[in-house]
Enzyme design. Structure first.
Site, PDB file in Angstrom:
ATOM      1  N   SER A  63       4.508 -42.476 -10.183  1.00  0.00           N
ATOM      2  CA  SER A  63       4.670 -41.296 -10.487  1.00  0.00           C
ATOM      3  C   SER A  63       4.106 -41.489 -12.232  1.00  0.00           C
ATOM      4  O   SER A  63       4.261 -40.363 -12.511  1.00  0.00           O
ATOM      5  CB  SER A  63       6.043 -41.944 -11.931  1.00  0.00           C
ATOM      6  OG  SER A  63       7.583 -41.868 -10.968  1.00  0.00           O
ATOM      7  N   LYS A  66       2.906 -37.415 -11.392  1.00  0.00           N
ATOM      8  CA  LYS A  66       4.033 -36.463 -12.445  1.00  0.00           C
ATOM      9  C   LYS A  66       3.602 -35.746 -13.664  1.00  0.00           C
ATOM     10  O   LYS A  66       3.627 -34.824 -13.613  1.00  0.00           O
ATOM     11  CB  LYS A  66       5.412 -37.022 -12.400  1.00  0.00           C
ATOM     12  CG  LYS A  66       6.143 -37.319 -11.172  1.00  0.00           C
ATOM     13  CD  LYS A  66       7.576 -38.506 -11.674  1.00  0.00           C
ATOM     14  CE  LYS A  66       8.238 -39.580 -11.031  1.00  0.00           C
ATOM     15  NZ  LYS A  66       9.136 -40.398 -11.672  1.00  0.00           N
ATOM     16  N   TYR A 191       6.391 -34.670  -1.874  1.00  0.00           N
ATOM     17  CA  TYR A 191       6.511 -35.910  -3.410  1.00  0.00           C
ATOM     18  C   TYR A 191       5.759 -36.879  -3.109  1.00  0.00           C
ATOM     19  O   TYR A 191       4.893 -38.113  -4.090  1.00  0.00           O
ATOM     20  CB  TYR A 191       7.611 -35.482  -3.410  1.00  0.00           C
ATOM     21  CG  TYR A 191       8.405 -36.746  -4.817  1.00  0.00           C
ATOM     22  CD1 TYR A 191       8.034 -36.256  -5.743  1.00  0.00           C
ATOM     23  CD2 TYR A 191       9.162 -37.799  -4.275  1.00  0.00           C
ATOM     24  CE1 TYR A 191       8.290 -37.445  -7.205  1.00  0.00           C
ATOM     25  CE2 TYR A 191       9.411 -38.834  -5.574  1.00  0.00           C
ATOM     26  CZ  TYR A 191       9.308 -39.177  -6.676  1.00  0.00           C
ATOM     27  OH  TYR A 191       9.429 -39.444  -7.297  1.00  0.00           O
ATOM     28  N   TYR A 243      10.934 -43.632 -18.605  1.00  0.00           N
ATOM     29  CA  TYR A 243      12.540 -43.159 -18.384  1.00  0.00           C
ATOM     30  C   TYR A 243      13.588 -44.388 -19.461  1.00  0.00           C
ATOM     31  O   TYR A 243      13.207 -43.561 -20.598  1.00  0.00           O
ATOM     32  CB  TYR A 243      12.680 -43.825 -17.317  1.00  0.00           C
ATOM     33  CG  TYR A 243      11.716 -43.644 -16.088  1.00  0.00           C
ATOM     34  CD1 TYR A 243      11.087 -42.230 -15.295  1.00  0.00           C
ATOM     35  CD2 TYR A 243      10.673 -44.877 -15.065  1.00  0.00           C
ATOM     36  CE1 TYR A 243      10.050 -42.604 -14.744  1.00  0.00           C
ATOM     37  CE2 TYR A 243       9.671 -44.676 -14.811  1.00  0.00           C
ATOM     38  CZ  TYR A 243       9.571 -43.060 -14.615  1.00  0.00           C
ATOM     39  OH  TYR A 243       8.742 -42.766 -13.951  1.00  0.00           O
ATOM     40  N   VAL A 261       5.771 -46.712 -10.683  1.00  0.00           N
ATOM     41  CA  VAL A 261       6.042 -48.309  -9.709  1.00  0.00           C
ATOM     42  C   VAL A 261       5.059 -48.743  -9.114  1.00  0.00           C
ATOM     43  O   VAL A 261       5.297 -50.300  -8.563  1.00  0.00           O
ATOM     44  CB  VAL A 261       6.962 -48.223  -8.914  1.00  0.00           C
ATOM     45  CG1 VAL A 261       8.612 -47.749 -10.007  1.00  0.00           C
ATOM     46  CG2 VAL A 261       6.981 -47.635  -8.107  1.00  0.00           C
TER      47      VAL A 261
HETATM   48  N1  GLN Z   1       7.197 -42.480  -5.481  1.00  0.00           N
HETATM   49  C1  GLN Z   1       8.527 -42.765  -6.343  1.00  0.00           C
HETATM   50  C2  GLN Z   1       9.538 -43.267  -6.192  1.00  0.00           C
HETATM   51  O1  GLN Z   1      10.298 -41.947  -5.604  1.00  0.00           O
HETATM   52  C3  GLN Z   1       7.931 -43.036  -7.786  1.00  0.00           C
HETATM   53  C4  GLN Z   1       9.146 -44.117  -8.345  1.00  0.00           C
HETATM   54  C5  GLN Z   1       8.402 -44.432  -9.982  1.00  0.00           C
HETATM   55  O2  GLN Z   1       6.957 -44.369 -10.185  1.00  0.00           O
HETATM   56  N2  GLN Z   1       8.948 -44.308 -11.192  1.00  0.00           N
HETATM   57  O3  GLN Z   1      10.916 -43.553  -6.116  1.00  0.00           O
END
Ligand code: GLN
Length: 307
Positions: A63, A66, A191, A243, A261
């Site tokens: 993420s 992002k 994505y 989050y 993650v």
């Molecule tokens: N690619 C991961 C997902 O879609 C990204 C989630 C993350 O890093 N929080 O679950």
């Protein structure tokens, strides 16, 4: 300030936390990563770097990507983007479906999965197709990081695609509300591809410099976005970057940051430096447990929180 000394103290102080937390095993390929790793890097505006631990080891940025896709979409769409994705904290887990139904398929912010998927959708529309969109995202990240060697871990990308149920559900739900314009499968694949890019703490700390310097990379002098856009990305990182633990991160660490993650966290110290820390075991909210602690120690020792 002796940043090298501070990083070395942090590396010692986090040792008792090894064994706590859990690697992200909902993506099977990430579940195989050795949890007992730690790396941390700082890059200053003149390019001087301080590193400790596994700072050159590549990991899945997940993420953290992002931040870059949000930047790219803002650059091309400007505030039009906010018609399709908000900028409020969600207070919910990163992959939650609940709010989306109540709020008519408009995700709360660009950092929860639904919001990031909408952002990738806008980029596919902008670049006309998914392959070109991914190529441009990758070029953009290479430029921001000053590293041409960045590439995708295709094992992670396909592992995520094989277990894409929740992200496909989010995408299809948003499509039912008219907030996804492109094909759901190729969108989710695109994505996953940008989430599966591999970088290390050295290059990611360097990649945060444009956000510490009003949108202009102080090393290359490239202006990526406007001053006001940079301010807003930092604001969304502070309020939504972790989050449903974003409040806790602001409380304990006190800087804009974004987790993934894969166990990475990037952070921005305005007018001073970019930081990245990596340790794969995650807390309950899916943020690096040791990484969060290391950043808390850093702002406590240096006084470099924004508050
Ligand atoms: N690619 C991961 C997902 O879609 C990204 C989630 C993350 O890093 N929080 O679950």
């Amino acid at each position: 300030m002796d940043y090298q000394q501070i990083l070395e103290e942090i590396e010692i102080e986090i040792q008792p936390l090894f064994g706590q937390g859990k690697v992200a095993d909902y993506i099977p390929a990430l579940g195989d990563v050795d949890a007992d790793q730690f790396g941390m890097s700082i890059t200053l505006f003149d390019g001087t770097q301080f590193n400790v631990g596994d700072a050159d080891k590549l990991f899945s940025i997940q993420s953290i990507s992002k931040v870059f896709t949000f930047t790219l979409a803002l650059k091309y769409l400007g505030s039009e983007l906010y018609k399709r994705v908000g900028r409020e904290p969600s207070g919910n887990p990163f992959n939650s479906l609940i709010q989306l139904e109540y709020e008519n398929g408009i995700p709360r912010n660009p950092f929860i999965n639904a919001g990031a998927i909408v952002i990738t959708d806008t980029l596919i529309t902008h670049y006309k197709n998914d392959t070109k969109a991914f190529d441009e995202i990758l070029l953009f990240i290479k430029s921001i990081a000053g590293d041409k060697s960045i590439n995708i871990d295709s094992v992670v990308a396909s592992s995520e695609m094989e277990h894409a149920y929740r992200n496909l559900a989010l995408t299809n739900l948003m499509k039912s509300f008219g907030n996804i314009k492109n094909d759901a499968i190729s969108l989710v694949q695109t994505y996953f591809n940008h989430c599966a890019l591999q970088m290390n703490t050295q290059t990611l700390s360097r990649a945060m410099l444009y956000l510490a310097n009003h949108g202009i990379d102080p090393i290359s002098n490239k202006a990526y976005i406007t001053k006001s856009q940079a301010k807003r990305i930092n604001a969304v990182m502070l309020t939504c970057g972790h989050y449903d633990a974003s409040g806790d991160f602001a409380f304990k660490v006190g800087v804009s940051g974004k987790s993934g993650v894969g166990g990475g966290i990037v952070a921005v110290i305005p007018q001073k430096m970019g930081i990245c820390v990596w340790s794969p075991a995650l807390n309950e909210q899916g943020n690096s447990l040791i990484g969060t602690k290391a950043l808390e120690l850093f702002t406590t020792k240096t006084g470099l929180s924004i508050f």
